[in-house]
Enzyme design. Structure first.
Site, mmCIF file in Angstrom:
data_model
loop_
_atom_site.group_PDB
_atom_site.id
_atom_site.type_symbol
_atom_site.label_atom_id
_atom_site.label_comp_id
_atom_site.label_asym_id
_atom_site.label_seq_id
_atom_site.Cartn_x
_atom_site.Cartn_y
_atom_site.Cartn_z
ATOM 1 C CD GLU A 76 -10.133 5.806 7.470
ATOM 2 O OE1 GLU A 76 -10.175 4.685 8.033
ATOM 3 O OE2 GLU A 76 -9.088 6.312 7.019
ATOM 4 C CG ASP B 23 -5.290 12.231 -1.078
ATOM 5 O OD1 ASP B 23 -5.278 11.357 -0.199
ATOM 6 O OD2 ASP B 23 -4.391 13.073 -1.203
ATOM 7 C CD GLU C 172 -10.014 10.741 0.941
ATOM 8 O OE1 GLU C 172 -10.097 11.650 1.792
ATOM 9 O OE2 GLU C 172 -9.044 9.947 0.890
ATOM 10 N NE ARG D 21 -10.714 7.637 3.458
ATOM 11 C CZ ARG D 21 -9.669 8.248 3.991
ATOM 12 N NH1 ARG D 21 -8.449 7.823 3.704
ATOM 13 N NH2 ARG D 21 -9.820 9.293 4.785
ATOM 14 C CG ASP E 28 -2.788 12.729 4.662
ATOM 15 O OD1 ASP E 28 -2.742 13.131 3.491
ATOM 16 O OD2 ASP E 28 -3.571 11.839 5.063
ATOM 17 C CG ASN F 120 -7.046 2.406 7.679
ATOM 18 O OD1 ASN F 120 -5.947 1.863 7.753
ATOM 19 N ND2 ASN F 120 -7.192 3.725 7.663
ATOM 20 C CG HIS G 30 -8.145 4.121 -1.225
ATOM 21 N ND1 HIS G 30 -8.245 5.399 -0.714
ATOM 22 C CD2 HIS G 30 -7.087 3.553 -0.586
ATOM 23 C CE1 HIS G 30 -7.307 5.595 0.187
ATOM 24 N NE2 HIS G 30 -6.572 4.493 0.280
ATOM 25 C CG ASP H 123 -4.573 7.605 0.111
ATOM 26 O OD1 ASP H 123 -5.527 8.100 -0.520
ATOM 27 O OD2 ASP H 123 -4.259 7.957 1.269
ATOM 28 C CB CYS I 280 -5.909 12.501 8.882
ATOM 29 S SG CYS I 280 -5.800 10.884 9.673
ATOM 30 C CE1 TYR J 207 -3.706 2.496 0.694
ATOM 31 C CE2 TYR J 207 -2.520 3.126 2.682
ATOM 32 C CZ TYR J 207 -3.539 3.339 1.774
ATOM 33 O OH TYR J 207 -4.392 4.404 1.944
#
Length: 286
Positions: A181, A82, A109, A151, A53, A203, A107, A80, A117, A38
């Site tokens: 999440e 975003d 989101e 996500r 982040d 996660n 993924h 990831d 985050c 990942y």
């Protein structure tokens, strides 16, 4: 594109996916027998750029780390992405770029573009329809063996029923799997598993909202994938902090040698001696 997640999901339950912040970390994970990697957005921001982040890294920043890791291993890599970095056309290009760079899945989101985050307060999420448009745009550039994961950060604000509603909308739009999440109890994972038709990911990030459930607990709750996004990075960082402090205050690391990977161990991971042998053979005298 390298190996696909889909055969692994058929044969491994649950599939453990681990974060790698650089190519050497990826080699260590593979050597430990792990089957999937990942690239965390937080990992790219924190480890590669030394920033929080908070949507400050770009697609190109993530692609750079992906290419380096892909150059070291053929394990499937989940990335990831975003919120996809832009409009529908930009999201579509993101998927193309990720596939060309060697990602096996990504993924996207449902937070707003100025995201936070997933385990921090005050997250804002977009409407179901806006996220569906993101997924449709991503699906437009996807290929058969590429895993498109949606996500959703809706649990903290809207509860489990809305997570189910949103997830099914995202599946309808083309998502192959769901990443709910900041889930806080096993029963919610079980409810999700019973109400969704695609694999779900848990996660299990340290110091976050989700308890550190065991593999057995998550398997019994119907979880298909377990993500450990930054576990090794956190341990590496703590170890590095200790060594730097030792040098600063003691002026020697002699007492810390047992905590270090030896030169021989490093060479073994890198297959160093085979490279030396090739050089010797190439330049040896007739």
């Amino acid at each position: 594109m390298s190996k696909s997640f889909f055969p692994l999901l058929k044969n491994t339950s649950p599939l453990k996916i681990v974060g790698a912040v650089n190519a050497y970390s990826a080699l260590l994970a593979e050597r430990a027998g792990l089957k999937a990697l990942y690239i965390s957005g937080a990992g790219v921001a924190n480890a590669s750029y030394g920033i929080p982040d908070l949507a400050m890294t770009s697609k190109d920043n993530v692609l750079e780390d992906l290419r380096r890791i892909r150059g070291a291993t053929d394990l499937p890599v989940l990335v990831d992405c975003d919120t996809g970095w832009g409009s529908a056309l930009s999201i579509s290009k993101t998927v193309k770029d990720m596939i060309l760079a060697g990602a096996s899945g990504i993924h996207i989101e449902d937070q707003v573009s100025n995201k936070r985050c997933g385990h921090r307060p005050n997250k804002e999420i977009v409407s179901d329809s806006e996220m569906m448009d993101r997924i449709k745009a991503a699906k437009d550039s996807s290929v058969n063996d590429f895993m498109l994961m949606a996500r959703t950060d809706a649990f903290a604000q809207e509860g489990i029923e809305r997570v189910i509603e949103r997830s099914n909308s995202y599946i309808e739009a083309g998502a192959d799997s769901i990443f709910p999440e900041a889930i806080i109890n096993l029963e919610d994972y079980k409810v999700l598993s019973e109400n969704l038709s695609v694999p779900i990911l848990a996660n299990i990030t340290e110091f976050g909202m989700t308890p550190l459930y065991t593999e057995k607990e998550l398997l019994e709750a119907g979880v298909d994938m377990i993500l450990h996004p930054l576990s090794a990075f956190r341990a590496m960082s703590k170890a590095a902090e200790e060594i730097y402090n030792e040098i600063s205050h003691q002026g020697t690391v002699e007492k810390k040698l047992k905590k270090m990977q030896s030169r021989d161990e490093l060479y073994d991971v890198l297959n160093y001696h085979s490279y030396e042998e090739k050089i010797d053979n190439l330049f040896s005298k007739e």
